[in-house]
Design a protein around this motif. Structure first.
Motif, PDB file in Angstrom:
ATOM      1  N   ASP A 295     -11.413  -4.075   6.431  1.00  9.17           N
ATOM      2  CA  ASP A 295     -11.286  -2.625   6.470  1.00  9.17           C
ATOM      3  C   ASP A 295      -9.861  -2.227   6.094  1.00  9.17           C
ATOM      4  O   ASP A 295      -8.932  -3.028   6.156  1.00  9.17           O
ATOM      5  N   ALA A 296      -9.721  -0.976   5.685  1.00 10.09           N
ATOM      6  CA  ALA A 296      -8.440  -0.473   5.180  1.00 10.09           C
ATOM      7  C   ALA A 296      -7.345  -0.533   6.237  1.00 10.09           C
ATOM      8  O   ALA A 296      -6.185  -0.791   5.930  1.00 10.09           O
ATOM      9  N   ASN A 297      -7.720  -0.305   7.504  1.00  6.99           N
ATOM     10  CA  ASN A 297      -6.730  -0.363   8.579  1.00  6.99           C
ATOM     11  C   ASN A 297      -6.142  -1.765   8.723  1.00  6.99           C
ATOM     12  O   ASN A 297      -4.956  -1.919   8.977  1.00  6.99           O
ATOM     13  N   THR A 298      -6.999  -2.768   8.570  1.00  6.63           N
ATOM     14  CA  THR A 298      -6.535  -4.153   8.658  1.00  6.63           C
ATOM     15  C   THR A 298      -5.518  -4.437   7.562  1.00  6.63           C
ATOM     16  O   THR A 298      -4.463  -5.025   7.800  1.00  6.63           O
ATOM     17  N   LEU A 299      -5.833  -3.986   6.348  1.00  2.26           N
ATOM     18  CA  LEU A 299      -4.924  -4.187   5.218  1.00  2.26           C
ATOM     19  C   LEU A 299      -3.587  -3.486   5.478  1.00  2.26           C
ATOM     20  O   LEU A 299      -2.513  -4.052   5.272  1.00  2.26           O
ATOM     21  N   ARG A 300      -3.664  -2.262   5.974  1.00  2.00           N
ATOM     22  CA  ARG A 300      -2.441  -1.504   6.264  1.00  2.00           C
ATOM     23  C   ARG A 300      -1.647  -2.182   7.387  1.00  2.00           C
ATOM     24  O   ARG A 300      -0.436  -2.289   7.302  1.00  2.00           O
ATOM     25  N   TYR A 301      -2.366  -2.639   8.407  1.00  2.00           N
ATOM     26  CA  TYR A 301      -1.705  -3.302   9.530  1.00  2.00           C
ATOM     27  C   TYR A 301      -0.955  -4.543   9.039  1.00  2.00           C
ATOM     28  O   TYR A 301       0.178  -4.811   9.423  1.00  2.00           O
ATOM     29  N   PHE A 302      -1.613  -5.274   8.148  1.00  2.00           N
ATOM     30  CA  PHE A 302      -0.992  -6.475   7.574  1.00  2.00           C
ATOM     31  C   PHE A 302       0.240  -6.101   6.736  1.00  2.00           C
ATOM     32  O   PHE A 302       1.312  -6.689   6.904  1.00  2.00           O
ATOM     33  N   MET A 303       0.091  -5.125   5.856  1.00  2.00           N
ATOM     34  CA  MET A 303       1.199  -4.732   4.976  1.00  2.00           C
ATOM     35  C   MET A 303       2.397  -4.212   5.793  1.00  2.00           C
ATOM     36  O   MET A 303       3.536  -4.585   5.537  1.00  2.00           O
ATOM     37  N   LEU A 304       2.131  -3.349   6.752  1.00  2.00           N
ATOM     38  CA  LEU A 304       3.220  -2.729   7.514  1.00  2.00           C
ATOM     39  C   LEU A 304       3.875  -3.706   8.493  1.00  2.00           C
ATOM     40  O   LEU A 304       4.928  -3.419   9.041  1.00  2.00           O
ATOM     41  N   GLY A 305       3.252  -4.845   8.685  1.00  2.00           N
ATOM     42  CA  GLY A 305       3.853  -5.894   9.500  1.00  2.00           C
ATOM     43  C   GLY A 305       5.053  -6.523   8.798  1.00  2.00           C
ATOM     44  O   GLY A 305       5.783  -7.311   9.393  1.00  2.00           O
ATOM     45  N   HIS A 306       5.235  -6.200   7.524  1.00  2.00           N
ATOM     46  CA  HIS A 306       6.388  -6.665   6.752  1.00  2.00           C
ATOM     47  C   HIS A 306       7.246  -5.446   6.410  1.00  2.00           C
ATOM     48  O   HIS A 306       6.703  -4.394   6.069  1.00  2.00           O
ATOM     49  N   HIS A 307       8.562  -5.619   6.467  1.00  2.00           N
ATOM     50  CA  HIS A 307       9.409  -4.509   6.041  1.00  2.00           C
ATOM     51  C   HIS A 307       9.149  -4.244   4.563  1.00  2.00           C
ATOM     52  O   HIS A 307       8.947  -5.168   3.784  1.00  2.00           O
ATOM     53  N   TYR A 308       9.151  -2.961   4.178  1.00  2.00           N
ATOM     54  CA  TYR A 308       8.715  -2.625   2.824  1.00  2.00           C
ATOM     55  C   TYR A 308       9.559  -3.264   1.725  1.00  2.00           C
ATOM     56  O   TYR A 308       9.089  -3.463   0.607  1.00  2.00           O
ATOM     57  N   ARG A 309      10.814  -3.615   2.032  1.00  2.00           N
ATOM     58  CA  ARG A 309      11.668  -4.203   0.998  1.00  2.00           C
ATOM     59  C   ARG A 309      11.453  -5.712   0.848  1.00  2.00           C
ATOM     60  O   ARG A 309      11.884  -6.321  -0.115  1.00  2.00           O
ATOM     61  N   MET A 310      10.828  -6.323   1.853  1.00  2.00           N
ATOM     62  CA  MET A 310      10.630  -7.770   1.855  1.00  2.00           C
ATOM     63  C   MET A 310       9.373  -8.143   1.070  1.00  2.00           C
ATOM     64  O   MET A 310       8.432  -7.366   1.002  1.00  2.00           O
ATOM     65  N   PRO A 311       9.349  -9.348   0.515  1.00  2.00           N
ATOM     66  CA  PRO A 311       8.100  -9.769  -0.144  1.00  2.00           C
ATOM     67  C   PRO A 311       7.013 -10.039   0.892  1.00  2.00           C
ATOM     68  O   PRO A 311       7.316 -10.312   2.050  1.00  2.00           O
ATOM     69  N   VAL A 312       5.769  -9.929   0.468  1.00  2.00           N
ATOM     70  CA  VAL A 312       4.637 -10.208   1.349  1.00  2.00           C
ATOM     71  C   VAL A 312       3.879 -11.406   0.789  1.00  2.00           C
ATOM     72  O   VAL A 312       3.565 -11.436  -0.391  1.00  2.00           O
ATOM     73  N   ASP A 313       3.625 -12.385   1.627  1.00  2.00           N
ATOM     74  CA  ASP A 313       2.774 -13.503   1.213  1.00  2.00           C
ATOM     75  C   ASP A 313       1.369 -13.226   1.695  1.00  2.00           C
ATOM     76  O   ASP A 313       1.121 -13.155   2.892  1.00  2.00           O
ATOM     77  N   PHE A 314       0.496 -13.082   0.738  1.00  2.00           N
ATOM     78  CA  PHE A 314      -0.874 -12.736   1.070  1.00  2.00           C
ATOM     79  C   PHE A 314      -1.668 -14.010   1.291  1.00  2.00           C
ATOM     80  O   PHE A 314      -1.976 -14.742   0.356  1.00  2.00           O
ATOM     81  N   THR A 315      -1.981 -14.306   2.550  1.00  2.00           N
ATOM     82  CA  THR A 315      -2.771 -15.507   2.823  1.00  2.00           C
ATOM     83  C   THR A 315      -3.971 -15.123   3.677  1.00  2.00           C
ATOM     84  O   THR A 315      -3.913 -14.154   4.433  1.00  2.00           O
ATOM     85  N   PRO A 316      -5.053 -15.851   3.555  1.00  2.00           N
ATOM     86  CA  PRO A 316      -6.258 -15.538   4.335  1.00  2.00           C
ATOM     87  C   PRO A 316      -5.987 -15.547   5.829  1.00  2.00           C
ATOM     88  O   PRO A 316      -6.444 -14.669   6.548  1.00  2.00           O
ATOM     89  N   ASN A 317      -5.217 -16.526   6.283  1.00  2.00           N
ATOM     90  CA  ASN A 317      -4.936 -16.617   7.716  1.00  2.00           C
ATOM     91  C   ASN A 317      -4.229 -15.381   8.226  1.00  2.00           C
ATOM     92  O   ASN A 317      -4.554 -14.846   9.281  1.00  2.00           O
TER      93      ASN A 317
END
Ligand SMILES: [Zn+2]
Length: 502
Positions: A295-317
């Motif tokens: 769901d979109a909230n999960t994706l947002r929760y995951f993204m916002l768990g990283h500071h916006y300037r930092m890279p995000v590693d997208f992993t299934p876990n």
């Protein structure tokens, strides 16, 4: 506006966190580079538009009147190529993918920008800028179009900190020998009629021949026409800093003679381990595919768990972890609504309102402080989690209601949709009727009565009628039951030994 918390943002140009000062008191002109509409939004887009959605929300939350412009690049070689591949027109491709982009962003719970200018509706504005740049000797005409001459701007390279000499030295041999410097870029690209069919390609007439605009000039022209020569914040993905944003600065400042952007903001990259992702996350690459499984909230929760300037590693876990955590929060929220005796109608009404900075500053100053400091969403989520923890421990209806109100406001700032909590409210409702209390080792004929007593005791506690709740406890204990109170106001009642009853 919260004067106690002046906003601070990291400015990519100065490479420093700076106190934010708008050009005009109380107002912000914000521009974000939008998509080129020839295919579906992917995860990089999702991060970009979620990030700047939170910025748009944050600025409004702190009391600014924001004009948020996010453009659509609806003329591009990739659009034209896609059209010829699929046997349709560039306009049809752009229309289709604009609509799909809007659908995706609505599902991601992003707010609509104030204005959404289209490149094809700003061709005249681009022509005007190009003419001025030629007149001021910042641009020149060649056989294949018009180029911006980068050495004509002494400060070229100031955003990306790439000195012009370094660009020349590192450059590959250019096909166009009329280009005066390898870093010069196209403002207008001439296109010829097809040699084979004689057909006229997609484009516009111009003083420099039939053709199409260069990509960089589009954004400058859309900003000039819709927001003016100088804006407060220009944002976009880090991949756009060079050459796109550098070139936007060059064209705009050489054309107007004024500073172009006060604060540049860039979001970090999304790293995706392609193969691993495709196997474990159902082979998605687009937002659409992802939203089939998360769901979109999960994706947002995951993204916002990283500071916006930092890279995000997208992993299934990591994504699955965010999903579990998010749904736990929804459950806690629903239980909190039970404790506070609030219904579906309350939530539907509560989420309609923009968060109030003065109120939230009173209720949860730490949350406000971390959002004011370069939009620190990982810390904001941690603060949000603290409020949930308080809610979980709260047995008091009034206190629970106050905490729920705080959570609703914080959800607005971060862009979460709390309505899915209603699914858990239904679950909690049936639990409310008795199943939620756990009764162990009691004869089936007795069970309904015990549950009724436990529920009566829970309500007495909520109403702070401790005399009644204590009396019920004593009665049940006299029947040999051992009572253990659990989080959220629920109780486990256990008979000493099941064997004794048989
Ligand atoms: Zn742009």
């Amino acid at each position: 506006m919260s004067s106690t918390h002046p906003l601070h943002f990291y400015n990519s140009q100065s490479r420093q966190v700076e106190a934010f000062q708008p050009l005009e008191a109380g107002k912000v002109k914000l521009y974000v580079c939008g998509p080129t509409v020839y295919n579906d939004a992917h995860l990089g887009h999702a991060r970009c538009y979620i990030t700047w959605d939170v910025l748009f929300r944050t600025l409004q939350f702190f009391g600014y009147e924001v004009t948020y412009a996010r453009n659509l690049t609806d003329v591009d070689d990739k659009i034209i190529q896609r059209a010829s591949e699929t046997g349709t027109t560039p306009e049809a491709i752009a229309t289709t993918y604009t609509q799909r982009f809007h659908e995706d962003l609505a599902r991601l719970n992003t707010l609509s920008p104030t204005i959404e200018p289209k490149a094809t509706e700003h061709i005249d504005a681009m022509h005007g800028m190009i003419a001025t740049l030629i007149e001021k000797d910042h641009a020149y005409v060649t056989d294949d179009g018009v180029y911006f001459h980068t050495p004509s701007m002494p400060t070229y390279g100031k955003l990306a900190r790439k000195p012009i000499d370094a660009l020349q030295a590192g450059a590959r041999v250019d096909v166009n020998t009329q280009k005066r410097h390898s870093a010069d870029f196209a403002l207008w690209k001439r296109v010829e009629d097809s040699a084979e069919t004689g057909e006229t390609p997609y484009g516009w007439d111009s003083p420099w021949g039939f053709g199409r605009p260069g990509w960089h000039i589009e954004c400058s022209a859309m900003i000039f026409k819709n927001l003016g020569h100088q804006i407060d914040i220009h944002a976009g993905g880090a991949d756009l800093m060079f050459p796109h944003h550098e070139n936007e600065i060059a064209q705009s400042e050489c054309c107007s003679g004024h500073p172009f952007v006060n604060t540049w903001m860039h979001n970090g990259f999304v790293n995706v381990d392609g193969e691993k992702m495709s196997k474990s996350l159902h082979n998605f690459s687009t937002v659409r595919d992802l939203l089939e499984h998360y769901d979109a909230n999960t994706l947002r929760y995951f993204m916002l768990g990283h500071h916006y300037r930092m890279p995000v590693d997208f992993t299934p876990n990591a994504l699955n972890g965010a999903k579990t955590r998010w749904h736990k929060l929804l459950q806690q929220f629903a239980k909190g609504m039970q404790v506070a005796q609030l219904n579906e109608a309350w939530l539907k009404e509560a989420v309609r309102h923009k968060a109030d900075c003065a109120v939230l500053h009173e209720q949860h100053p730490d949350f406000v402080a971390v959002m004011a400091q370069d939009m620190n969403t990982p810390r904001a989520l941690a603060e949000w989690g603290k409020t949930f923890k308080d809610l979980k421990q709260s047995q008091d209806a009034d206190k629970a209601k106050a905490l729920l109100n705080t959570l609703v406001q914080e959800a607005w700032v971060l862009g979460f949709d709390l309505l899915p909590a209603l699914a858990y409210l239904d679950e909690a409702k049936s639990l409310n009727e008795g199943d939620f209390h756990v009764v162990d080792g009691v004869a089936p004929t007795e069970k309904a009565h015990v549950l009724e007593q436990l529920e009566a005791r829970r309500h007495a506690k909520l109403a702070k009628d401790f005399a009644t709740s204590d009396a019920i406890r004593k009665t049940l204990e006299a029947q040999g039951l051992h009572l253990v109170d659990r989080a959220g106001g629920w109780t486990t009642a256990t008979a000493p030994s099941t064997a004794d009853l048989s």
